[in-house]
Design a protein around this motif. Sequence first.
Motif, PDB file in Angstrom:
ATOM      1  N   THR A 198       2.555  10.908 -10.649  1.00 42.60           N
ATOM      2  CA  THR A 198       1.892  12.201 -10.259  1.00 42.60           C
ATOM      3  C   THR A 198       3.131  13.844 -10.658  1.00 42.60           C
ATOM      4  O   THR A 198       3.466  14.860 -10.983  1.00 42.60           O
ATOM      5  N   GLN A 200       0.552  -1.182  -0.065  1.00 42.23           N
ATOM      6  CA  GLN A 200       0.031  -0.062   0.046  1.00 42.23           C
ATOM      7  C   GLN A 200       0.524   1.396  -0.242  1.00 42.23           C
ATOM      8  O   GLN A 200       0.785   2.240  -0.661  1.00 42.23           O
ATOM      9  N   GLU A 201       2.136   1.131   1.128  1.00 44.38           N
ATOM     10  CA  GLU A 201       2.876   2.300   0.783  1.00 44.38           C
ATOM     11  C   GLU A 201       3.645   2.224  -0.861  1.00 44.38           C
ATOM     12  O   GLU A 201       3.832   3.569  -0.694  1.00 44.38           O
ATOM     13  N   GLU A 254       2.029   1.804  -3.332  1.00 40.70           N
ATOM     14  CA  GLU A 254       0.886   1.963  -4.091  1.00 40.70           C
ATOM     15  C   GLU A 254       0.900   3.428  -3.559  1.00 40.70           C
ATOM     16  O   GLU A 254       1.122   4.547  -4.892  1.00 40.70           O
ATOM     17  N   LYS A 255       1.160   4.266  -2.785  1.00 33.88           N
ATOM     18  CA  LYS A 255       1.049   6.184  -2.799  1.00 33.88           C
ATOM     19  C   LYS A 255       1.945   6.264  -3.248  1.00 33.88           C
ATOM     20  O   LYS A 255       1.988   7.781  -4.054  1.00 33.88           O
ATOM     21  N   GLN A 256       3.286   6.268  -3.432  1.00 29.78           N
ATOM     22  CA  GLN A 256       4.529   5.917  -3.428  1.00 29.78           C
ATOM     23  C   GLN A 256       4.669   6.745  -4.608  1.00 29.78           C
ATOM     24  O   GLN A 256       5.031   6.897  -6.181  1.00 29.78           O
ATOM     25  N   SER A 257       4.348   5.024  -6.016  1.00 29.63           N
ATOM     26  CA  SER A 257       4.060   5.229  -7.246  1.00 29.63           C
ATOM     27  C   SER A 257       2.842   6.476  -7.728  1.00 29.63           C
ATOM     28  O   SER A 257       3.509   6.682  -8.984  1.00 29.63           O
ATOM     29  N   GLN A 258       1.696   6.185  -6.907  1.00 27.81           N
ATOM     30  CA  GLN A 258       0.803   7.326  -7.718  1.00 27.81           C
ATOM     31  C   GLN A 258       1.301   8.404  -7.351  1.00 27.81           C
ATOM     32  O   GLN A 258       1.288  10.029  -8.681  1.00 27.81           O
ATOM     33  N   LYS A 259       2.503   8.916  -5.721  1.00 29.93           N
ATOM     34  CA  LYS A 259       2.905  10.181  -6.455  1.00 29.93           C
ATOM     35  C   LYS A 259       4.073  10.554  -7.464  1.00 29.93           C
ATOM     36  O   LYS A 259       3.962  11.773  -8.295  1.00 29.93           O
TER      37      LYS A 259
END
Length: 305
Positions: free
Chosen positions: A116, A105-106, A108-113
């Motif tokens: 962006t 999950q972390e 994935e969040k970093q990947s989304q950041k």
Amino acid sequence: MNRNLQEEIEEIEEAEDDYVNSQSWTVEKVAARPDQRVGWFTQTFPPIAVCWLILLVIMGLRIYFASLWRESESELMAANRNLKNLNDKLCVLENQITNLTTVNQELEKQSQKLETQTHELETRNQELETERNLKGQIQNMETTWNKVNVSRAQWSIDEYCPKENKVSGRLCKACQEGWVLNKSSCYLFYDADPPDQKTWDEAREDCRGRNSDFIIIDNKDEQYVIQSNSWHDYEYWIGLRAEGGRWKWIDGSDLNESDWIQDQPPTDGQCAVSVQDNRLKQYEWISVSCAERYRWICKKKSLSV
């Protein structure tokens, strides 16, 4: 379960002891009567043998089942230990899965950041590339403009101040060669033959290419200049055309002297030509289609010398 099996074994052992004691008493009793010994032995041996056989079978079964019970108990204990080990491993795996899920999950969040940020960087890069291209174009335009200005300046000098000879040098004039001077303005009457004549728009572009524009006739003096320099019965484009149901000059002003043009309502797509009618001995403006081809008159300010 273990206690019940142990109690059954003890009961079997007590029964065996009672049976042996009873047989001993019977043997003693029989021995007291020697005359009946052989008959008694013959009668009692088969049952005794059967009892002993049963006893041996029971003891064998007891030993067999005890062995099976011990093996089963060992297997059950081993299986229990294996299950406990497997359970411990499953608990460890569950913890690891939970940790991996959290880490995923972390990530994935970093990947989304990162996506962006990557998109923002790409957008910024495109903006910078566009800005760089624009700067390059501006520099090229400035260079070209400077060259054009220099060329125009040199051209203006050569046109207005041509070199007469090496001794006298340049002789400057208020208008270029071929242009007519009237007060502070220069006029070009382009007397092109039919193959080289132009439409209203084409003729205006030609004037603009000469750093001038169509003539705007707003006084009698300027009208006289045109009458004096126009060929008789030749039509010349001037800076007047119909727009929105009204006659307008190219500077946006309305036509005031309406009696100077033919008495007909202005129609969009119509432009005006000036004509010196030699037969009628009069000068007039005529409304014609802007797509027709005629001569034209250009005007610009004269050079102060």
